[in-house]
Design an enzyme around this catalytic site. Structure first.
Site, PDB file in Angstrom:
ATOM      1  N   ASN A 178       0.830  -1.210   0.000  1.00 17.93           N
ATOM      2  CA  ASN A 178       0.000   0.000   0.000  1.00 17.93           C
ATOM      3  C   ASN A 178       0.853   1.244   0.000  1.00 17.93           C
ATOM      4  O   ASN A 178       2.005   1.236   0.445  1.00 17.93           O
ATOM      5  CB  ASN A 178      -0.944   0.007   1.211  1.00 17.93           C
ATOM      6  CG  ASN A 178      -0.267   0.521   2.456  1.00 17.93           C
ATOM      7  OD1 ASN A 178      -0.249   1.719   2.729  1.00 17.93           O
ATOM      8  ND2 ASN A 178       0.336  -0.382   3.233  1.00 17.93           N
TER       9      ASN A 178
ATOM     10  N   ASN B 172       4.073   5.280  15.914  1.00 14.38           N
ATOM     11  CA  ASN B 172       4.323   4.771  14.568  1.00 14.38           C
ATOM     12  C   ASN B 172       5.666   5.279  14.069  1.00 14.38           C
ATOM     13  O   ASN B 172       5.763   6.362  13.523  1.00 14.38           O
ATOM     14  CB  ASN B 172       3.178   5.183  13.639  1.00 14.38           C
ATOM     15  CG  ASN B 172       3.381   4.669  12.236  1.00 14.38           C
ATOM     16  OD1 ASN B 172       4.383   4.031  11.933  1.00 14.38           O
ATOM     17  ND2 ASN B 172       2.427   4.956  11.369  1.00 14.38           N
TER      18      ASN B 172
ATOM     19  N   CYS C 208       6.042   3.758   9.303  1.00 16.25           N
ATOM     20  CA  CYS C 208       5.419   3.908   7.992  1.00 16.25           C
ATOM     21  C   CYS C 208       6.482   4.179   6.930  1.00 16.25           C
ATOM     22  O   CYS C 208       7.208   5.148   7.007  1.00 16.25           O
ATOM     23  CB  CYS C 208       4.397   5.039   8.023  1.00 16.25           C
ATOM     24  SG  CYS C 208       3.431   5.115   6.521  1.00 16.25           S
TER      25      CYS C 208
ATOM     26  N   ASN D 270       6.140  -3.169  11.013  1.00 15.02           N
ATOM     27  CA  ASN D 270       5.358  -2.378  10.080  1.00 15.02           C
ATOM     28  C   ASN D 270       5.667  -2.921   8.689  1.00 15.02           C
ATOM     29  O   ASN D 270       6.282  -3.972   8.553  1.00 15.02           O
ATOM     30  CB  ASN D 270       5.707  -0.889  10.211  1.00 15.02           C
ATOM     31  CG  ASN D 270       4.519  -0.011   9.834  1.00 15.02           C
ATOM     32  OD1 ASN D 270       3.895  -0.222   8.793  1.00 15.02           O
ATOM     33  ND2 ASN D 270       4.212   0.963  10.672  1.00 15.02           N
TER      34      ASN D 270
ATOM     35  N   CYS E 294       3.225 -42.970  -2.245  1.00 17.45           N
ATOM     36  CA  CYS E 294       3.832 -42.267  -3.388  1.00 17.45           C
ATOM     37  C   CYS E 294       2.861 -42.234  -4.567  1.00 17.45           C
ATOM     38  O   CYS E 294       2.248 -43.236  -4.916  1.00 17.45           O
ATOM     39  CB  CYS E 294       5.117 -42.971  -3.796  1.00 17.45           C
ATOM     40  SG  CYS E 294       5.865 -42.241  -5.258  1.00 17.45           S
TER      41      CYS E 294
ATOM     42  N   CYS F 152      10.116 -35.054  -6.128  1.00 20.86           N
ATOM     43  CA  CYS F 152      11.248 -35.228  -5.213  1.00 20.86           C
ATOM     44  C   CYS F 152      12.505 -35.506  -6.015  1.00 20.86           C
ATOM     45  O   CYS F 152      13.565 -34.936  -5.769  1.00 20.86           O
ATOM     46  CB  CYS F 152      10.981 -36.358  -4.222  1.00 20.86           C
ATOM     47  SG  CYS F 152      10.677 -37.959  -4.999  1.00 20.86           S
TER      48      CYS F 152
ATOM     49  N   CYS G 261      22.171 -39.168   0.612  1.00 23.17           N
ATOM     50  CA  CYS G 261      21.229 -38.205   1.202  1.00 23.17           C
ATOM     51  C   CYS G 261      21.900 -37.425   2.322  1.00 23.17           C
ATOM     52  O   CYS G 261      22.459 -38.009   3.241  1.00 23.17           O
ATOM     53  CB  CYS G 261      19.986 -38.937   1.724  1.00 23.17           C
ATOM     54  SG  CYS G 261      18.830 -37.845   2.566  1.00 23.17           S
TER      55      CYS G 261
ATOM     56  N   CYS H  13      13.244 -32.794  -0.684  1.00 20.60           N
ATOM     57  CA  CYS H  13      12.261 -33.714  -1.282  1.00 20.60           C
ATOM     58  C   CYS H  13      10.967 -33.715  -0.480  1.00 20.60           C
ATOM     59  O   CYS H  13       9.874 -33.690  -1.027  1.00 20.60           O
ATOM     60  CB  CYS H  13      12.840 -35.126  -1.367  1.00 20.60           C
ATOM     61  SG  CYS H  13      13.398 -35.779   0.212  1.00 20.60           S
TER      62      CYS H  13
HETATM   63  C1  LIG Z   1      -3.498  -0.075   3.812  1.00 22.09           C
HETATM   64  C2  LIG Z   1      -2.615  -0.124   5.023  1.00 22.09           C
HETATM   65  C3  LIG Z   1      -2.464   0.988   5.805  1.00 22.09           C
HETATM   66  C4  LIG Z   1      -1.655   0.966   6.906  1.00 22.09           C
HETATM   67  N1  LIG Z   1      -1.565   2.057   7.683  1.00 22.09           N
HETATM   68  C5  LIG Z   1      -0.818   2.022   8.816  1.00 22.09           C
HETATM   69  C6  LIG Z   1      -0.790   3.108   9.700  1.00 22.09           C
HETATM   70  O1  LIG Z   1      -1.441   4.132   9.497  1.00 22.09           O
HETATM   71  N2  LIG Z   1      -0.030   3.038  10.805  1.00 22.09           N
HETATM   72  C7  LIG Z   1       0.696   1.932  11.102  1.00 22.09           C
HETATM   73  O2  LIG Z   1       1.359   1.903  12.121  1.00 22.09           O
HETATM   74  N3  LIG Z   1       0.683   0.867  10.289  1.00 22.09           N
HETATM   75  C8  LIG Z   1      -0.068   0.881   9.154  1.00 22.09           C
HETATM   76  N4  LIG Z   1      -0.103  -0.224   8.349  1.00 22.09           N
HETATM   77  C9  LIG Z   1       0.712  -1.407   8.688  1.00 22.09           C
HETATM   78  C10 LIG Z   1      -0.102  -2.448   9.473  1.00 22.09           C
HETATM   79  O3  LIG Z   1      -0.529  -1.934  10.698  1.00 22.09           O
HETATM   80  C11 LIG Z   1       0.735  -3.710   9.758  1.00 22.09           C
HETATM   81  O4  LIG Z   1       1.864  -3.357  10.526  1.00 22.09           O
HETATM   82  C12 LIG Z   1       1.217  -4.388   8.500  1.00 22.09           C
HETATM   83  O5  LIG Z   1       0.203  -4.341   7.523  1.00 22.09           O
HETATM   84  C13 LIG Z   1       1.635  -5.851   8.752  1.00 22.09           C
HETATM   85  O6  LIG Z   1       0.568  -6.665   9.160  1.00 22.09           O
HETATM   86  P1  LIG Z   1      -0.269  -7.628   8.154  1.00 22.09           P
HETATM   87  O7  LIG Z   1       0.708  -8.484   7.468  1.00 22.09           O
HETATM   88  O8  LIG Z   1      -1.231  -8.350   9.041  1.00 22.09           O
HETATM   89  O9  LIG Z   1      -0.975  -6.725   7.189  1.00 22.09           O
HETATM   90  C14 LIG Z   1      -0.931  -0.198   7.233  1.00 22.09           C
HETATM   91  C15 LIG Z   1      -1.068  -1.325   6.435  1.00 22.09           C
HETATM   92  C16 LIG Z   1      -1.919  -1.302   5.346  1.00 22.09           C
HETATM   93  C17 LIG Z   1      -2.067  -2.526   4.515  1.00 22.09           C
END
Ligand SMILES: Cc1cc2nc3c(=O)[nH]c(=O)nc-3n(C[C@H](O)[C@H](O)[C@H](O)COP(=O)(O)O)c2cc1C
Ligand SMILES: Cc1cc2nc3c(=O)[nH]c(=O)nc-3n(C[C@H](O)[C@H](O)[C@H](O)COP(=O)(O)OP(=O)(O)OC[C@H]3O[C@@H](n4cnc5c(N)ncnc54)[C@H](O)[C@@H]3O)c2cc1C
Ligand code: SF4
Ligand code: SF4
Lengths: 428, 453
Positions: free
Chosen positions: A83, A142, A145, A210, A353, A359, A389, A395
Site C-alpha cells: 500500500n 508509529n 510507515c 510495520n 507415493c 522429489c 542423502c 524432497c
Molecule cells: C493499507 C494499510 C495501511 C496501513 N496504515 C498504517 C498506519 O497508518 N499506521 C501503522 O502503524 N501501520 C499501518 N499499516 C501497517 C499495518 O498496521 C501492519 O503493521 C502491516 O500491515 C503488517 O501486518 P499484516 O501483514 O497483518 O498486514 C498499514 C497497512 C496497510 C495494509
C-alpha cells in the site's frame, strides 16, 4: 432421531494482559483502514476482536487514488499486499470523538491509539493529551510507515535512526500516563538498535513489524509498476502472508536481546490464521495484530482465530497464553551451536507415493542426486540413495502428499557435537 | 411410427447434439485447474498420451499466460491437438494416468486445458510452423484422415511437397465423417484441416479414390514415396438371416449420414437395437436416441468386463436412456413385408477356453427383441480388396508394417486405422508422425544412393 446439541467447552483461557491492557483474546486489529473509524471498530468488536490499534493520528494528510497492489502466486491471490497510503486522512477531532465512543461502548476491549506527531516536543505532548482524554488504554508510536511520511522526516525515517527514536520516545514519556508501545520499522538492517533505544528511553513495550518497502511488480503492457497512479508509482509498504517469515525473525531478535526482551511485544506481519498467531506467541509475542487478513476477508476471521487457538491450547494442555509465550525462543540458536552429529535421511513411503517425480527432479537438479529413478510406464519408482542423502528436507518439502516422505534419524554419533568442538577435533 | 427422419424441432436437435465436453468459459476457470497441476517430472500423463504431448509444460505455460507457447507445445507433438482435446477417450489415456487418481482426487482436466490452449490458434488460424527449404522431394498420401494429415504436416515441415488423394469431398477422415456429432462440429473439422494445411506444401485432391481414380503403381512412378492412410471401412457383416431386410443398417454409414446430411435428414426407428459394445456401437446408440428413437438397446455377446468401450463411454449411453443386454448373440432378424420387426438372440454363457480366455457359448435360451431398426456395430472391416489388389502383406486385412510404418513394398508406407485395425485419432496422428520419420529416412538414404552413383 434426537439431535445432540454439542456445546463447545474450552478449558483454555485466551484472554490477554498486555501491560495491564486487557482483552478477551490476544487478537488486535493493526493500525490501518479497518481501524480508522467508529463504524469499522464497532463492527470488529461485535465480531469478537480483542482490541484495536486505531489508525495512526497526526498532522493532516491527503491520500492518492489507486493505493494498493498485490503479489499473486500460482493462482492464490494476495500472497503479499502493498500500500501507498498515509496516516489517517480524517480530521483529528472526528477521530478523537469516535475513539471515546468506542471505548465507552466496549470497555472490555483494548483501545490503543497509533500516533505520529510532527517532529517537535509540543506537537507530541499536545496529541498525547488529546488522545488520553478519550479514555484510550495505550499509545502506539508509529516509527514505521515506510512511505509518504518518511519524506517528511516522520515514520520509518524516525525508526531507522535510534537516536532520533530515543529523543521522540523521551518526549512521549514526559507526557504519557498510559502504556506506550513503540512500533518498529523492518526497513533496517536490524530492528534491535531502535528497539533498544526506545526501551532505554522508557517505552513500555514494542510492536513489530510495520510494512516493508517494496515494488510488487511492473505492468507488462503499460510498463508502469503497480499501483499505477496516473502513469507513475511509488515505493509502497509490503505486508500479508509473504512477510511472516521476516517478521518472525525480527520478532525473535527482539525476544533474544537482553534489553528489548524485558518488555512485552505485540507481534505483527502476515498473521492470517490461529497457527500464525501461535507461532508469533511461541517466539515471544504477548498479543498479535492483524491487518491484511482482515482487509482481505473481513472481521469474521476472528472466529477461527479464537476457536483454533483454544483447541490447540486444550490439546497441548496450555491453560493460559503465558504457558507458551516465548517458549520457542531458546531453541533458536546460532549456527555454530547446532549438533553436527545429528543426521537424518529421507524415506519415501511407497504406498503413499503418487509417482509425480517432484522429489526426484528437485534432488537431482536442486540438491544432491540422492534419489534413484527406476523407469516404469506410466509410473516410475523413486527410492532414496541413503548414502548420498544429506538430510536437507528438499524432497519432503516439495512432495505433494502428506507424510509420504519422512526424515528418519540416523545419528553420526551419540554425543552432542557443535562446530567448535568439531573443528577442535580436526573435522572428524 | 417406424423408421422415420425429421422427428425433432431445430432447437431440439441443437440442444441434443451440443458439445458434450463444453470448454472453459473464462481464463479464471482454466487457471483454477491449470494451477492444480503438479508439474510432474517424467509425467505419467505425457507417457500415456500416444503422441507424447508434454502436458505439464503446456499446462504451466497456460498458468504464465503464455498461451501461444502452450499451443506450440501441443501442436509440435500432435498437430491435431485441437481435435484430440475434444475426442480423445482421456479416461484411458492421459487423464487416466494423472497422479491425482492415485490420491483419489479428480484428475487434471487435461483435454479441456488442451482445448483452451489450442482453440485460439485454430480459430485464428495462427501460423505456428515454418516449412524448411523445399527439398524437391514429392510424397503421395492416400487419405486425408488424422494419419494422412499428420504425416503430411510432418513431411511439409521438412520441405517435402505432399499431395493427398482423398475419396471424400472433405478432409478429416472419421473426424469429419465418423466421430459423434456432440464431440466435434463440421465447421471445427474444416477449420482444423485448413489449420494443418496452412503450413503450405500440402495439396489435397478431393474425390480421388485409390483403386478407382488412381492406382498405386502410377503413384509409385510419380512420387518419391507413398503413404497409405485410408483407414478401415464399414461395419462387419453379421452373417445371420435377415441381414438384408429394410431397417438393418451399418453403423458407419448411419453415422456418416448424421455427420454429412444434417440431423433432420437421418431416419431412425422407434425401437432400435445396436449390435456391439465398442466406441462405434456407443456412438450409434446415443445418436439414435438423440435423433428421437424411443427405445435403444445395445446387444453384446460378453459382459462389461470384456467390452471394448470405456466405462465413461458406456455411461454416456446409459445416461441417454439406452439399455444394454449382456451375453446375447444375434441369431436372426425377422421381418414383415421386407422390413425388420424382431431381433432374435441366443442367450450366451462364458466359458474359459484352454488359453484361459472366456469364450461365449450359445445356450438354447432365446431373447426376442421387437425392433424396427438394427444397427450393426461389431467391428469394422478393413479395405481388403485394396490390400489384395496391391499385394501388400497384411494380417487379416490390416496392412503389415515393420517399425515405423514400412510396408512390404519398397517406398510404400502405411499407418493409422488401416494398420492397427481401428484405434483412436491420437494413435493415427502418432502413426502419421512415425510414418513421416520413416519416409524422411528413406528419402535421405535414397539421396545418398543416387549421389554416390
Ligand atoms: C493499507 C494499510 C495501511 C496501513 N496504515 C498504517 C498506519 O497508518 N499506521 C501503522 O502503524 N501501520 C499501518 N499499516 C501497517 C499495518 O498496521 C501492519 O503493521 C502491516 O500491515 C503488517 O501486518 P499484516 O501483514 O497483518 O498486514 C498499514 C497497512 C496497510 C495494509
Ligand atoms: C463411429 C466412430 C467413432 C469414433 N470415435 C472416436 C472418438 O471419439 N475418439 C477417437 O479418438 N477416435 C474415435 N474413432 C476412431 C478414429 O476416428 C480413427 O481411429 C481415426 O480417424 C483413424 O484415422 P486414419 O487417418 O487412420 O483413418 P480415417 O480417419 O478413417 O481416414 C481415412 C481417410 O482415407 C480416406 N480413404 C479411404 N479409402 C480411400 C481410398 N481408397 N482412396 C482415397 N481415400 C480413401 C477416407 O475417406 C478417410 O478420409 C471413432 C471411429 C468410429 C468409426
Ligand atoms: S492428445 Fe489426447 S491423450 Fe494426448 S494429452 Fe491431449 S487429450 Fe490427452
Ligand atoms: S500427471 Fe496430472 S498433475 Fe502430473 S503433470 Fe500430468 S496432469 Fe499435471
Amino acid at each position: 432421531m434426537s439431535v445432540a446439541v454439542i456445546k463447545r467447552i474450552f478449558m483454555a483461557d485466551i484472554s490477554a494482559n498486555f501491560l495491564g491492557i486487557r482483552s478477551p483474546n490476544p487478537y488486535w486489529l493493526a493500525s490501518a483502514p479497518p481501524t480508522d473509524k467508529k463504524i469499522n471498530v464497532l463492527r470488529a468488536f461485535e465480531a469478537g476482536w480483542g482490541g484495536v490499534v486505531w489508525k495512526t493520528l497526526g498532522s493532516q494528510v491527503k491520500n492518492v487514488s489507486s493505493r494498493y497492489s498485490s503479489v499473486d502466486y500460482n493462482g492464490s491471490r494476495v500472497m503479499g499486499f502493498n500500500n501507498i497510503e498515509l496516516i489517517s486522512d480524517r480530521p483529528l477531532a472526528v477521530n478523537l470523538k469516535e475513539i471515546a465512543e468506542c471505548v465507552r461502548l466496549f470497555p472490555d476491549r483494548a483501545m490503543v491509539v497509533s500516533l505520529m506527531a510532527d517532529n517537535n516536543r509540543e506537537s507530541w505532548h499536545e496529541l498525547i493529551k488529546q488522545v488520553e482524554d478519550t479514555g484510550a488504554h495505550g499509545l502506539e508510536l508509529n516509527f514505521g510507515c515506510p512511505h509518504g511520511m518518511t519524506e517528511r522526516g516522520m515514520g520509518a525515517a524516525v525508526g531507522q535512526d535510534p537516536e532520533i527514536a530515543a529523543r521522540l520516545v523521551e518526549w512521549v514519556m514526559e507526557a504519557a500516563t498510559i502504556p506506550v508501545i513503540t512500533k518498529l520499522t523492518p526497513n533496517v538492517h536490524s530492528v534491535v538498535p531502535t528497539g533498544r533505544a526506545a526501551v532505554k528511553a522508557g517505552s513500555h513495550a514494542l510492536s513489530l513489524i510495520n510494512t516493508i518497502q517494496s515494488v510488487t511488480g511492473v505492468d507488462l503492457d503499460t510498463f508502469v509498476p503497480n499501483p499505477n497512479v496516473a502513469g507513475q508509482s511509488t515505493f509502497g509498504g509490503y505486508c500479508g502472508p509473504a512477510v511472516k517469515p521476516i517478521a518472525l525473525k525480527m520478532l525473535t531478535t527482539i525476544a533474544q536481546d537482553p534489553v528489548t526482551a524485558k518488555v512485552p511485544v505485540s507481534g505483527i506481519g502476515g498473521i492470517s490464521t490461529w497457527k500464525d498467531a501461535a507461532e508469533f506467541m511461541l517466539l515471544g509475542a504477548t498479543t498479535v495484530q492483524v491487518c491484511t487478513a482482515a482487509m482481505r476477508y473481513g472481521f469474521r476471521i476472528i472466529e477461527d482465530l479464537c476457536d483454533g487457538l483454544n483447541n490447540w491450547m486444550d490439546e497441548k494442555g496450555f491453560r493460559t497464553l503465558d504457558d507458551f509465550i516465548g517458549r520457542s525462543v531458546p531453541t533458536l540458536t546460532s549456527w555454530e551451536e547446532l549438533d553436527m552429529n545429528y543426521h537424518i535421511v529421507a524415506n519415501i513411503n511407497q504406498d503413499k507415493c503418487i509417482h509425480c517425480g517432484l522429489c526426484y527432479i528437485s534432488c537431482e537438479d536442486g540438491s544432491h542426486q540422492a534419489i534413484n529413478l527406476s523407469y516404469g510406464n506410466p509410473y516410475n519408482t523413486y527410492t532414496i540413495k541413503e548414502e548420498e542423502c544429506v538430510g536437507c528436507n528438499l524432497c519432503k518439502l516439495v512432495c505433494p502428499v502428506d507424510n509420504c516422505i519422512t526424515m528418519v534419524e540416523q545419528r553420526h554419533g551419540d554425543e552432542y557435537l557443535n562446530w567448535k568442538e568439531y573443528q577442535r577435533r580436526g573435522g572428524v | 411410427m417406424a423408421v422415420q427422419n425429421n422427428r425433432l424441432t431445430a432447437e431440439e436437435y441443437e440442444q441434443r447434439f451440443s458439445d458434450i465436453h463444453p470448454p472453459f468459459e473464462t481464463r479464471d476457470a482454466a487457471l483454477v485447474d491449470a494451477n492444480r497441476c503438479l508439474f510432474c517430472y517424467d509425467a505419467p500423463c505425457t507417457k500415456s498420451c500416444p503422441t507424447g504431448i508434454n502436458v505439464p509444460k503446456f499446462i504451466k505455460q497456460i498458468t504464465t499466460d503464455n498461451l501461444k507457447g502452450a499451443a506450440y507445445t501441443i501442436f509440435s507433438s500432435n498437430i491435431m491437438g485441437g481435435g484430440c482435446a475434444k475426442v480423445c477417450p482421456v479416461e484411458k489415456l492421459c487423464e487416466g494416468a494423472c497422479v491425482y487418481n492415485l490420491m483419489e482426487e479428480t484428475a487434471i482436466p487435461i483435454a479441456r486445458l488442451q482445448r483452451y490452449a489450442t482453440e485460439p490458434a485454430i480459430k485464428g488460424q495462427w501460423r505456428m510452423f515454418e516449412r524448411k527449404q523445399r527439398t524437391g522431394k514429392k510424397v503421395a498420401i492416400i487419405g486425408a484422415g488424422p494419419a494422412g494429415l499428420s504425416c503430411a504436416h510432418a513431411l511439409s515441415r521438412e520441405g517435402v511437397d505432399v499431395t493427398i488423394y482423398e475419396k471424400e469431398a472433405k478432409g478429416g477422415g472419421l473426424m469429419t465423417y465418423g466421430i459423434a456429432a456432440y464431440k466435434v462440429t463440421p465447421a471445427f473439422c474444416e477449420e482444423e484441416v485448413s489449420f494443418i494445411t496452412g503450413i503450405g506444401g500440402i495439396d489435397i485432391r478431393y474425390n480421388q479414390e485409390l483403386g478407382k481414380d488412381i492406382l498405386l503403381s502410377a503413384l509409385q512412378e510419380e512420387y518419391d514415396a507413398v503413404y497409405l492412410a485410408f483407414g478401415v471401412g464399414l461395419a462387419r457383416q453379421l452373417y445371420i438371416p435377415g441381414e438384408q431386410l429394410e431397417g438393418v443398417v451399418d453403423a458407419i454409414s448411419f453415422i456418416y449420414d448424421i455427420r454429412n446430411s444434417g440431423f433432420p435428414a437421418v431416419p431412425v426407428g422407434d425401437q432400435v437395437a445396436v449390435i456391439g459394445m465398442g466406441m462405434t456401437a456407443i456412438d450409434a446408440a446415443t445418436q439414435a436416441r438423440r435423433l428421437g428413437a424411443k427405445e435403444v438397446t445395445l446387444v453384446y455377446r460378453r459382459t462389461q468386463q470384456e467390452m471394448p468401450c470405456t466405462v465413461a463411454e458406456m455411461d454416456i449411453a446409459l445416461l441417454d436412456g439406452c439399455k444394454i443386454i449382456w451375453l446375447a448373440a444375434p441369431a436372426e432378424i425377422i421381418g414383415e413385408n421386407g422390413k425388420a420387426t424382431q431381433l432374435i438372440c441366443h442367450s450366451v454363457r462364458l466359458e474359459e477356453d484352454n488359453t484361459g480366455r472366456r469364450q461365449p457359448v450359445l445356450t438354447d435360451e432365446k431373447i426376442v427383441l421387437p425392433v424396427d431398426m438394427v444397427i450393426k456395430a461389431a467391428g469394422q472391416m478393413p479395405f481388403e480388396q485394396l490390400i489384395y489388389e496391391n499385394q501388400l502383406h497384411h494380417n487379416g486385412g490390416k496392412i503389415a508394417v515393420t517399425g515405423n510404418g514400412v510396408t512390404s513394398i519398397n517406398g510404400v508406407f502405411a499407418g493409422g486405422d488401416c494398420v492397427n485395425g481401428g484405434k483412436e485419432v491420437v494413435d493415427a496422428v502418432q502413426a502419421g508422425k512415425e510414418g513421416a520419420a520413416a519416409i524422411l529416412a528413406y528419402l535421405q538414404a535414397d539421396c545418398h544412393v543416387s549421389s554416390s552413383h
